[in-house]
Design a protein around this motif. Structure first.
Motif, PDB file in Angstrom:
ATOM      1  N   MET A  36     -34.704 -15.014  23.266  1.00 36.68           N
ATOM      2  CA  MET A  36     -33.345 -14.848  23.779  1.00 36.68           C
ATOM      3  C   MET A  36     -32.313 -15.468  22.835  1.00 36.68           C
ATOM      4  O   MET A  36     -31.198 -14.959  22.693  1.00 36.68           O
ATOM      5  CB  MET A  36     -33.228 -15.460  25.173  1.00 36.68           C
ATOM      6  N   ALA A  37     -32.686 -16.562  22.175  1.00 38.80           N
ATOM      7  CA  ALA A  37     -31.784 -17.169  21.193  1.00 38.80           C
ATOM      8  C   ALA A  37     -31.623 -16.255  19.978  1.00 38.80           C
ATOM      9  O   ALA A  37     -30.517 -16.088  19.457  1.00 38.80           O
ATOM     10  CB  ALA A  37     -32.308 -18.536  20.761  1.00 38.80           C
ATOM     11  N   ILE A  38     -32.722 -15.644  19.536  1.00 42.98           N
ATOM     12  CA  ILE A  38     -32.652 -14.705  18.410  1.00 42.98           C
ATOM     13  C   ILE A  38     -31.822 -13.485  18.803  1.00 42.98           C
ATOM     14  O   ILE A  38     -30.978 -13.017  18.027  1.00 42.98           O
ATOM     15  CB  ILE A  38     -34.065 -14.277  17.977  1.00 42.98           C
ATOM     16  N   ARG A  39     -32.046 -12.977  20.005  1.00 45.02           N
ATOM     17  CA  ARG A  39     -31.270 -11.828  20.489  1.00 45.02           C
ATOM     18  C   ARG A  39     -29.776 -12.157  20.524  1.00 45.02           C
ATOM     19  O   ARG A  39     -28.942 -11.351  20.104  1.00 45.02           O
ATOM     20  CB  ARG A  39     -31.764 -11.431  21.876  1.00 45.02           C
ATOM     21  N   ALA A  40     -29.453 -13.353  21.008  1.00 47.55           N
ATOM     22  CA  ALA A  40     -28.048 -13.760  21.072  1.00 47.55           C
ATOM     23  C   ALA A  40     -27.450 -13.874  19.675  1.00 47.55           C
ATOM     24  O   ALA A  40     -26.298 -13.506  19.447  1.00 47.55           O
ATOM     25  CB  ALA A  40     -27.921 -15.084  21.814  1.00 47.55           C
ATOM     26  N   ALA A  41     -28.245 -14.388  18.727  1.00 47.76           N
ATOM     27  CA  ALA A  41     -27.741 -14.558  17.364  1.00 47.76           C
ATOM     28  C   ALA A  41     -27.422 -13.209  16.721  1.00 47.76           C
ATOM     29  O   ALA A  41     -26.400 -13.053  16.050  1.00 47.76           O
ATOM     30  CB  ALA A  41     -28.770 -15.316  16.518  1.00 47.76           C
ATOM     31  N   PHE A  42     -28.293 -12.218  16.950  1.00 44.45           N
ATOM     32  CA  PHE A  42     -28.069 -10.913  16.334  1.00 44.45           C
ATOM     33  C   PHE A  42     -27.014 -10.088  17.056  1.00 44.45           C
ATOM     34  O   PHE A  42     -26.386  -9.210  16.465  1.00 44.45           O
ATOM     35  CB  PHE A  42     -29.378 -10.125  16.267  1.00 44.45           C
ATOM     36  N   SER A  43     -26.826 -10.339  18.345  1.00 46.21           N
ATOM     37  CA  SER A  43     -25.830  -9.575  19.103  1.00 46.21           C
ATOM     38  C   SER A  43     -24.538 -10.348  19.274  1.00 46.21           C
ATOM     39  O   SER A  43     -23.650  -9.921  20.004  1.00 46.21           O
ATOM     40  CB  SER A  43     -26.379  -9.217  20.488  1.00 46.21           C
TER      41      SER A  43
END
Length: 388
Positions: A36-43
């Protein structure tokens, strides 16, 4: 609450099985937090981009600059309230590995349009506006490289180079912060006039910008205004493509794939696998205690109470494993930050994802235990006592 000791005893009957089940759930939710942290970083750019801000780029490619004359024409469109422009500079500090987003902009209009994302003390703003070679830098980049207000910083250009081949010298006039959670605080912004006056006129890049950003009075009119601008420059040497900033950033991010969707697929697979593991554990535990459940029913435990007790067991397992996994992932992400050391502009566990994780813990506890609990509640005493 008075039946918790019974639930605890049942969980401790097979300590290793309970421990490994909790461990599997723990690692699943630890993975959930990181993904979820990676998803937030990319989005991040997509989530923070404004619908009320539109971008104009070259129709073919953003690397093709647009004439400066376009800005005054865009301003004349009814509904447009403010405009600014930017050039992607490209550059690094001391070593080619030390790259960060560097833009040449018109300082005053840029900070008006991006007032929420770029927060600066008034004295630093005034210094930036008055300094031709001044720059502002994000707090994260300033901390990483030790930049201080007033410091002279050499940046070696990769797209725009000085005629003498040397680095561009900038004075750090301000360090911006943002109250927006996850805002990109890695940018390096400087005055376009410094770029314009330094590059040779014969280069063909003077008074040409990579993109325009403008605001409108009514976000609902975005498609209409975008169509007017593109029609205005149709059949010209530099045709345009206009869209909301949100749509532009989303399309840009999807050039490397829909990272958000990929992360959600991985999370979904992990949660489904854990559901099977936890459900199998509970089913096996109930089969082992069939006779005991019959005895409890004989003593007066009703179907609803049996159902509740078994559900409570599965919920405790999910709560302990999932809660520890979420807590550790949140702690690690908060304390360590971006593991790529600057590749991702923001790396954090979004509050919405934390809430979703807590909801998933509860859903896992109920889903994994419901079928075994329902079967246990439906047991007939005589049939259960006959089983070995």
């Amino acid at each position: 609450m008075k039946f918790l000791p019974i639930v605890w005893r049942n969980l401790m009957r097979r300590k290793f099985r309970t421990f490994f089940t909790i461990g599997a759930i723990f690692f699943a939710f630890l993975l959930f937090g990181v993904l979820m942290a990676i998803r937030a970083a990319f989005s991040l750019g997509v989530d923070m981009a404004g619908q009320g801000r539109l971008m104009v780029i070259d129709k073919v490619s953003i690397i093709n600059p647009l004439p400066a004359s376009y800005e005054s024409q865009i301003r004349q469109i009814p509904g447009v309230t403010d405009t600014t422009h930017a050039n992607w500079f490209g550059g690094y500090y001391q070593d080619v590995r030390n790259q960060f987003a560097t833009f040449a902009t018109e300082p005053e209009s840029w900070l008006r349009i991006y007032a929420r994302e770029f927060e600066l003390p008034e004295d630093q703003k005034k210094a930036f506006f008055a300094d031709r070679t001044g720059a502002i830098v994000g707090l994260d980049t300033a901390k990483k490289y030790g930049f201080k207000v007033g410091q002279r910083v050499p940046i070696q250009g990769t797209i725009y180079r000085r005629p003498d081949g040397g680095p561009w010298e900038f004075t750090i006039d301000g360090i911006y912060d943002s109250r927006i959670k996850g805002a990109d605080k890695t940018n390096f912004i400087f005055n376009y006039q410094y770029l314009r006056e330094t590059i040779p006129e014969r280069s063909g890049f003077r008074d040409r910008y990579n993109w325009y950003v403008f605001t409108i009075d009514n976000p609902d009119r975005a498609p209409e205004i975008a169509a007017k601008i593109d029609a205005m420059f149709a059949n010209s040497p530099s045709e345009t493509k206009t869209n909301t900033e949100k749509a532009f950033v989303s399309d840009w991010a999807k050039q490397v794939g829909d990272i958000g969707k990929i992360m959600m697929w991985i999370v979904g697979m992990a949660m489904f696998t854990i559901l099977l593991v936890a459900g199998n554990t509970m089913a096996q535990a109930i089969r082992e205690r069939t006779n005991e459940l019959a005895v409890l029913k004989t003593l007066g435990f009703g179907d609803g109470r049996i159902l509740s007790m078994v559900l409570l067991e599965s919920f405790v397992i999910a709560l302990v494993g999932g809660g520890l996994g979420l807590a550790l992932s949140y702690t690690l992400i908060t304390l360590t930050g971006d593991p790529t050391h600057g590749l991702l502009p923001a790396f954090y566990f979004p509050t919405a994802s934390v809430i979703a994780g807590v909801a998933l813990v509860g859903a896992l506890g109920i889903a994994s235990g419901f079928l075994p609990a329902w079967q246990a509640s439906r047991l007939r005493i005589v049939d259960a006592l006959r089983r070995n």
